[in-house]
Design a protein around this motif. Structure first.
Motif, PDB file in Angstrom:
ATOM      1  N   GLU A 152      -6.617  19.129 -48.827  1.00  0.00           N
ATOM      2  CA  GLU A 152      -5.319  18.478 -48.968  1.00  0.00           C
ATOM      3  C   GLU A 152      -4.630  18.413 -47.614  1.00  0.00           C
ATOM      4  N   GLU A 159       2.222  14.676 -49.559  1.00  0.00           N
ATOM      5  CA  GLU A 159       0.761  14.662 -49.505  1.00  0.00           C
ATOM      6  C   GLU A 159       0.255  13.344 -48.940  1.00  0.00           C
ATOM      7  N   LYS A 161      -3.181  11.021 -48.376  1.00  0.00           N
ATOM      8  CA  LYS A 161      -4.524  10.821 -48.897  1.00  0.00           C
ATOM      9  C   LYS A 161      -5.441  10.258 -47.815  1.00  0.00           C
ATOM     10  N   LYS A 212      -2.059   6.427 -41.627  1.00  0.00           N
ATOM     11  CA  LYS A 212      -1.672   7.266 -42.764  1.00  0.00           C
ATOM     12  C   LYS A 212      -0.832   8.469 -42.366  1.00  0.00           C
TER      13      LYS A 212
END
Length: 235
Positions: A152, A159, A161, A212
């Motif tokens: 994770e 969070e 991904k 990201k």
């Protein structure tokens, strides 16, 4: 795995919370009122977090929270059927770390439990043996947190991904901060294949990781480009 004490005078709530926490691998112990909760906390020093109802017979959740705070620093998430802001403020002022209003989504409670445990062990990495074990599996760079065991990734508790390959690239650079990895180094370490000069796979994946993890991928905080050499994380 962490042990969580569930304190609520409603058996249905206790059982529901236990089911969801156990499904995530947590150990649980339950108390039906404040007196029982304090007795458990006194004899069991391995409790990592408390889910605590405010409105209970004998001793209220507020009183329990105050007593716990005199002895322990473990995270406390309060539950209440009341939704008024003053009740929330009172609970937080008395030492609670988070607050959830009934009826609540059990998945949201699980998410908050995870968040509070991460924050606690991040701020108190040597507080307990369990914390030390967790710390060994976590890489923290500013507000970036990489859990090597669960795969994770979190940035400021949110969070992120990543694909398995993107994750492996980030871990490779994070484990050797300050070291510059050439494209060849990265490719052969992550893909375990011989690098072909015409292959731009690494650059594509680096770009995706930045998209990201960065607010502004053109000015990355984490993965820096060393022109003509490769990439590094130097935090």
């Amino acid at each position: 795995m962490e042990k969580i004490l569930i304190v609520d005078d409603e058996k249905e709530i206790r059982d529901l919370v236990e089911i969801y926490l156990k499904s995530e691998g947590y150990n649980t112990i339950k108390a039906s009122d404040g007196e029982e909760a304090l007795e458990i906390i006194e004899r069991d020093k391995d409790i990592d977090l408390i889910v605590l109802d405010i409105m209970m017979p004998k001793i209220s959740g507020i009183e329990v929270c105050l007593k716990i705070r005199k002895e322990r620093e473990l995270p406390i998430i309060m539950l209440s059927a009341k939704s008024e802001d003053m009740d929330k403020i009172l609970g937080l002022n008395m030492g609670a770390d988070d607050y959830l209003t009934k009826p609540f989504n059990p998945l949201e409670l699980v998410a908050r439990v995870k968040s509070q445990l991460r924050r606690f062990y991040k701020l108190n990495p040597r507080a307990r043996t369990k914390g030390e074990e967790v710390e060994e599996n976590i890489i923290i760079i500013d507000d970036l947190e990489i859990n090597l065991e669960t795969h994770e990734i979190f940035i400021d508790e949110r969070e992120i991904k990543l694909t398995p390959t993107e994750f492996d690239i980030l871990v490779l650079l994070s484990k050797s901060r300050g070291k510059v990895f050439s494209i060849t180094n990265i490719y052969e370490s992550v893909w375990n294949q011989e690098f072909m000069e015409s292959d731009n796979t690494v650059m594509v994946h680096i770009r995706k990781v930045r998209e990201k993890t960065e607010e502004n991928p053109r000015k990355p905080r984490f993965i820096k480009t060393v022109w003509g050499v490769g990439y590094k994380i130097d935090k």
